[in-house]
Design an enzyme around this catalytic site. Structure first.
Site, mmCIF file in Angstrom:
data_model
loop_
_atom_site.group_PDB
_atom_site.id
_atom_site.type_symbol
_atom_site.label_atom_id
_atom_site.label_comp_id
_atom_site.label_asym_id
_atom_site.label_seq_id
_atom_site.Cartn_x
_atom_site.Cartn_y
_atom_site.Cartn_z
ATOM 1 C CG HIS A 57 0.910 1.034 -5.352
ATOM 2 N ND1 HIS A 57 1.594 0.817 -4.187
ATOM 3 C CD2 HIS A 57 1.826 0.930 -6.349
ATOM 4 C CE1 HIS A 57 2.862 0.581 -4.456
ATOM 5 N NE2 HIS A 57 3.041 0.647 -5.764
ATOM 6 C CB SER A 107 8.230 5.351 -1.801
ATOM 7 O OG SER A 107 9.138 4.309 -2.033
#
Ligand code: PAF
Length: 304
Positions: free
Chosen positions: A36, A202
């Site tokens: 991210h 993830s």
């Protein structure tokens, strides 16, 4: 960094910003990791003059199973801390973090001014490719992603939105949504960010033990080996049968006992996501894997 929970307030705030600035938007489901952060850094690097807005919202409508939704990490406080640290570390400013409340986010009675920004899941009609590969093992998933992004894009009206390539089919979905409703929006994609072992980052990895995480590198190993095999074959051939590659990947995946189920292994044309029986030299494809690993759903892909 302004924290906004109310969708109507977010809408008003974004409208005010847009009178002067452009907006880069990074939608996330929280449980932030380096992948991210790499998207955030990319958003800033590509368009340093824009205002950055991040959303943290575990969208219930994109989960096929309620249990999966309940088990998904909800780590808002830790996520906010990470964003503040990232601002300091990178010397950038995140203008606002949007954290809507799950129970009311889609409510027309709670937020009457956003009524026009609601689309019911049953009214979303997606092209065939979204019922294949990942769409096949997760019925309703892509409709849920469409639904939440439809609302988020309307509320925030970003000029740029950034998505990771790990969710390859999701990027195709966002492009589809953009063409239909948000022509002013530019979609930016970020490369897959990996652990040193090769495991694609993830939020779901948080639910794995250290040992499970290490051994999950088998997924990337299978993709890498297939790519190396293809490169070798192309030294003497102009095309290779897809079946041969898929069985190579399958055998590597099955060598790891933590893999409980292979949902899908697919080779698709990169442009239109169409299936093919053979791949041809100098054409572009993507090899995608989706598995159930130690109780969690993991996906990865590699460009061919
Ligand atoms: O990729 C994700 O984290 C989610 O699918 C998204 C795009 C934030 C929509 O909920």
């Amino acid at each position: 960094m302004k924290i906004i929970q109310c969708p109507e307030e977010m809408n008003e705030y974004a409208n005010a910003i847009k009178k002067i600035h452009k907006i880069s938007f990074i939608p996330t489901m929280g449980a932030l990791h380096k992948g991210h952060m790499s998207l955030l850094a990319k958003a800033y690097k590509e368009n340093p003059c824009t205002k950055i807005i991040v959303s943290l919202f575990v969208n219930p409508t994109q989960f096929t199973e309620k249990k999966d939704f309940e088990k998904y990490p909800h780590t808002i406080d830790a996520d906010i801390k990470k964003l503040v640290e990232f601002e300091k570390q990178e010397g950038l400013k995140i203008d606002a973090v949007f954290i809507p409340k799950g129970a009311t986010f889609y409510s027309d009675t709670e937020y009457p001014s956003l009524r026009a920004y609601t689309i019911e899941k049953q009214d979303i009609v997606l092209p065939k490719i979204f019922f294949e590969a990942e769409g096949k093992s997760r019925p309703g998933h892509f409709e849920g992603v469409f639904q939440v992004l439809f609302r988020l894009f309307h509320i925030i009206r970003p000029d740029f939105a950034i998505f990771g390539q790990k969710d390859f089919q999701q990027v195709l979905l966002v492009q589809y949504l953009q063409k239909q409703y948000f022509q002013f929006l530019q979609i930016i994609t970020g490369d897959i960010f990996r652990e040193p072992s090769g495991l694609a980052m993830s939020s779901r990895n948080m639910r794995l033990s250290k040992n499970e995480k290490e051994r999950a590198s088998v997924i990337y190993k299978a993709l890498r080996n297939a790519k190396l095999f293809i490169e070798k074959e192309y030294e003497t051939k102009n095309y290779i049968s897809v079946e041969t590659i898929l069985s190579l990947v399958k055998n590597i995946l099955l060598s790891e006992s933590f893999i409980e189920k292979i949902h899908s292994i697919e080779i698709r044309k990169r442009m239109d996501f169409y299936e093919c029986d053979r791949i041809e030299k100098n054409k572009k494809y993507v090899l995608l894997v989706s598995v159930q690993y130690a109780g969690i759903h993991l996906i990865d892909n590699i460009l061919l």
